[in-house]
Design a protein around this motif. Structure first.
Motif, PDB file in Angstrom:
ATOM      1  N   ASN A  82       0.778  -1.173  -0.125  1.00 37.72           N
ATOM      2  CA  ASN A  82       0.150  -0.045   0.059  1.00 37.72           C
ATOM      3  C   ASN A  82       0.780   1.241  -0.015  1.00 37.72           C
ATOM      4  O   ASN A  82       0.583   2.204  -0.611  1.00 37.72           O
ATOM      5  CB  ASN A  82      -0.893  -0.122   1.181  1.00 37.72           C
ATOM      6  CG  ASN A  82      -2.128  -0.999   1.047  1.00 37.72           C
ATOM      7  OD1 ASN A  82      -2.491  -1.705   0.060  1.00 37.72           O
ATOM      8  ND2 ASN A  82      -2.585  -1.376   2.088  1.00 37.72           N
ATOM      9  N   PHE A  83       2.061   1.280   0.652  1.00 39.69           N
ATOM     10  CA  PHE A  83       2.834   2.341   0.909  1.00 39.69           C
ATOM     11  C   PHE A  83       3.580   2.487  -0.408  1.00 39.69           C
ATOM     12  O   PHE A  83       3.772   3.672  -0.839  1.00 39.69           O
ATOM     13  CB  PHE A  83       3.837   2.201   1.929  1.00 39.69           C
ATOM     14  CG  PHE A  83       5.098   3.402   1.951  1.00 39.69           C
ATOM     15  CD1 PHE A  83       4.713   4.647   2.287  1.00 39.69           C
ATOM     16  CD2 PHE A  83       6.216   3.062   1.431  1.00 39.69           C
ATOM     17  CE1 PHE A  83       5.347   5.479   2.549  1.00 39.69           C
ATOM     18  CE2 PHE A  83       7.068   4.095   1.469  1.00 39.69           C
ATOM     19  CZ  PHE A  83       6.616   5.267   2.171  1.00 39.69           C
ATOM     20  N   ILE A  84       3.894   1.552  -1.246  1.00 38.71           N
ATOM     21  CA  ILE A  84       4.591   1.590  -2.551  1.00 38.71           C
ATOM     22  C   ILE A  84       3.602   2.120  -3.642  1.00 38.71           C
ATOM     23  O   ILE A  84       3.874   2.885  -4.270  1.00 38.71           O
ATOM     24  CB  ILE A  84       5.047   0.083  -3.058  1.00 38.71           C
ATOM     25  CG1 ILE A  84       6.207  -0.284  -2.076  1.00 38.71           C
ATOM     26  CG2 ILE A  84       5.600   0.289  -4.436  1.00 38.71           C
ATOM     27  CD1 ILE A  84       6.854  -1.554  -2.322  1.00 38.71           C
ATOM     28  N   MET A  85       2.250   1.615  -3.492  1.00 48.50           N
ATOM     29  CA  MET A  85       1.365   2.122  -4.581  1.00 48.50           C
ATOM     30  C   MET A  85       1.046   3.841  -4.044  1.00 48.50           C
ATOM     31  O   MET A  85       0.802   4.557  -4.752  1.00 48.50           O
ATOM     32  CB  MET A  85      -0.051   1.386  -4.260  1.00 48.50           C
ATOM     33  CG  MET A  85       0.096   0.110  -4.841  1.00 48.50           C
ATOM     34  SD  MET A  85       0.717   0.014  -6.724  1.00 48.50           S
ATOM     35  CE  MET A  85      -0.803   0.675  -7.408  1.00 48.50           C
ATOM     36  N   ALA A  86       1.048   4.206  -2.878  1.00 49.52           N
ATOM     37  CA  ALA A  86       0.817   5.467  -2.569  1.00 49.52           C
ATOM     38  C   ALA A  86       1.940   6.432  -3.220  1.00 49.52           C
ATOM     39  O   ALA A  86       1.798   7.406  -3.704  1.00 49.52           O
ATOM     40  CB  ALA A  86       0.597   5.715  -1.058  1.00 49.52           C
ATOM     41  N   VAL A  87       3.229   5.919  -2.848  1.00 43.78           N
ATOM     42  CA  VAL A  87       4.366   6.763  -3.539  1.00 43.78           C
ATOM     43  C   VAL A  87       4.110   6.774  -5.046  1.00 43.78           C
ATOM     44  O   VAL A  87       4.383   7.769  -5.468  1.00 43.78           O
ATOM     45  CB  VAL A  87       5.607   5.795  -2.976  1.00 43.78           C
ATOM     46  CG1 VAL A  87       6.751   6.845  -3.794  1.00 43.78           C
ATOM     47  CG2 VAL A  87       5.863   6.168  -1.488  1.00 43.78           C
ATOM     48  N   ILE A  88       3.888   5.656  -5.741  1.00 43.55           N
ATOM     49  CA  ILE A  88       3.788   5.498  -6.941  1.00 43.55           C
ATOM     50  C   ILE A  88       2.721   6.559  -7.486  1.00 43.55           C
ATOM     51  O   ILE A  88       2.788   7.450  -8.532  1.00 43.55           O
ATOM     52  CB  ILE A  88       3.419   4.217  -7.709  1.00 43.55           C
ATOM     53  CG1 ILE A  88       4.797   3.434  -7.473  1.00 43.55           C
ATOM     54  CG2 ILE A  88       3.052   4.152  -9.094  1.00 43.55           C
ATOM     55  CD1 ILE A  88       4.703   1.899  -7.796  1.00 43.55           C
ATOM     56  N   ASN A  89       1.702   6.346  -6.955  1.00 46.28           N
ATOM     57  CA  ASN A  89       0.289   7.526  -7.306  1.00 46.28           C
ATOM     58  C   ASN A  89       0.771   8.782  -6.936  1.00 46.28           C
ATOM     59  O   ASN A  89       0.279   9.921  -7.799  1.00 46.28           O
ATOM     60  CB  ASN A  89      -0.782   7.042  -6.569  1.00 46.28           C
ATOM     61  CG  ASN A  89      -1.573   5.821  -6.838  1.00 46.28           C
ATOM     62  OD1 ASN A  89      -1.399   5.477  -8.297  1.00 46.28           O
ATOM     63  ND2 ASN A  89      -2.374   5.260  -6.156  1.00 46.28           N
ATOM     64  N   PHE A  90       1.426   9.232  -5.930  1.00 41.90           N
ATOM     65  CA  PHE A  90       1.821  10.406  -5.615  1.00 41.90           C
ATOM     66  C   PHE A  90       3.071  10.994  -6.919  1.00 41.90           C
ATOM     67  O   PHE A  90       2.640  12.224  -7.167  1.00 41.90           O
ATOM     68  CB  PHE A  90       2.690  10.710  -4.544  1.00 41.90           C
ATOM     69  CG  PHE A  90       3.456  12.047  -4.207  1.00 41.90           C
ATOM     70  CD1 PHE A  90       2.825  13.076  -3.960  1.00 41.90           C
ATOM     71  CD2 PHE A  90       4.667  11.830  -4.229  1.00 41.90           C
ATOM     72  CE1 PHE A  90       3.375  14.168  -3.619  1.00 41.90           C
ATOM     73  CE2 PHE A  90       5.226  13.262  -4.082  1.00 41.90           C
ATOM     74  CZ  PHE A  90       4.828  14.293  -3.531  1.00 41.90           C
ATOM     75  N   LEU A  91       3.996  10.251  -7.195  1.00 38.05           N
ATOM     76  CA  LEU A  91       4.600  10.752  -8.176  1.00 38.05           C
ATOM     77  C   LEU A  91       4.043  10.920  -9.580  1.00 38.05           C
ATOM     78  O   LEU A  91       4.321  11.821 -10.153  1.00 38.05           O
ATOM     79  CB  LEU A  91       5.729   9.620  -8.442  1.00 38.05           C
ATOM     80  CG  LEU A  91       6.836   9.523  -7.273  1.00 38.05           C
ATOM     81  CD1 LEU A  91       7.835   8.312  -7.575  1.00 38.05           C
ATOM     82  CD2 LEU A  91       7.558  10.549  -7.070  1.00 38.05           C
ATOM     83  N   ILE A  92       2.994   9.985  -9.857  1.00 37.86           N
ATOM     84  CA  ILE A  92       2.290  10.312 -11.178  1.00 37.86           C
ATOM     85  C   ILE A  92       1.171  11.520 -10.950  1.00 37.86           C
ATOM     86  O   ILE A  92       1.411  12.495 -11.892  1.00 37.86           O
ATOM     87  CB  ILE A  92       1.340   9.092 -11.475  1.00 37.86           C
ATOM     88  CG1 ILE A  92       2.066   7.851 -11.588  1.00 37.86           C
ATOM     89  CG2 ILE A  92       0.161   9.339 -12.489  1.00 37.86           C
ATOM     90  CD1 ILE A  92       1.345   6.419 -11.546  1.00 37.86           C
ATOM     91  N   VAL A  93       0.748  11.688  -9.870  1.00 29.10           N
ATOM     92  CA  VAL A  93      -0.046  12.966  -9.673  1.00 29.10           C
ATOM     93  C   VAL A  93       0.939  14.015  -9.628  1.00 29.10           C
ATOM     94  O   VAL A  93       0.530  15.484 -10.347  1.00 29.10           O
ATOM     95  CB  VAL A  93      -1.027  12.877  -8.454  1.00 29.10           C
ATOM     96  CG1 VAL A  93      -1.339  14.229  -8.194  1.00 29.10           C
ATOM     97  CG2 VAL A  93      -1.910  11.807  -8.426  1.00 29.10           C
ATOM     98  N   ALA A  94       1.931  14.102  -9.061  1.00 24.06           N
ATOM     99  CA  ALA A  94       3.053  15.359  -9.162  1.00 24.06           C
ATOM    100  C   ALA A  94       3.416  15.337 -10.349  1.00 24.06           C
ATOM    101  O   ALA A  94       3.465  16.780 -10.808  1.00 24.06           O
ATOM    102  CB  ALA A  94       3.950  14.999  -7.989  1.00 24.06           C
TER     103      ALA A  94
END
Length: 144
Positions: A82-94
């Motif tokens: 879940n943490f990895i997915m949150a980081v990936i989603n953050f990077l994509i959104v950013a």
């Protein structure tokens, strides 16, 4: 105290901030949809649909079939996926927000340049061209 509150609310910065927050909330829905509905499926196509959200480590030493099963059992877990997915989603959104801001800045710069060019053209005084000045000098030299 009521007058101070009224003065505080009437300040331009507070109103600008309120508008920014409201627009930001609406913009969040757009960016979330863009990432979740358009970009993530493309990434899943290239990565074979890898979903990290199932990666977890149970701290009680027991083995569970899934993260949801461990959470239902009340086991303490590190939800690494879940943490990895949150980081990936953050990077994509950013990155998407960066590209949108970059596009808006280009539009602003182009608009400012057009306005500057229009102002420069209006202010440039009309005078003789270089050729006209040279012809005058030639004629003056001929007469002397």
């Amino acid at each position: 105290m009521l007058n101070e509150f009224r003065d505080f609310i009437a300040r331009g910065n507070v109103m600008d901030m309120a508008v920014g927050i409201i627009i930001g909330a609406a913009f969040t829905a757009i960016v979330t949809s863009l990432v979740g509905d358009l970009i993530n499926p493309i990434i899943a196509l290239f990565t074979g649909g890898i979903d990290f959200s199932g990666w977890f480590y149970s701290l009680d030493g027991e083995s569970y079939a899934s993260l949801s099963a461990a959470q239902e059992a009340g086991a303490p877990v590190f939800a690494i996926g879940n943490f990895i997915m949150a980081v990936i989603n953050f990077l994509i959104v950013a990155f998407v927000v960066f590209m949108l801001v970059k596009m808006v800045n280009r539009i602003k710069e182009a608009t400012a340049k057009e306005a500057e060019d229009a102002g420069t053209e209006a202010e440039t005084p009309k005078g003789p061209t270089e050729l006209e000045v040279l012809l005058e000098i030639r004629d003056a030299l001929k007469t002397n």
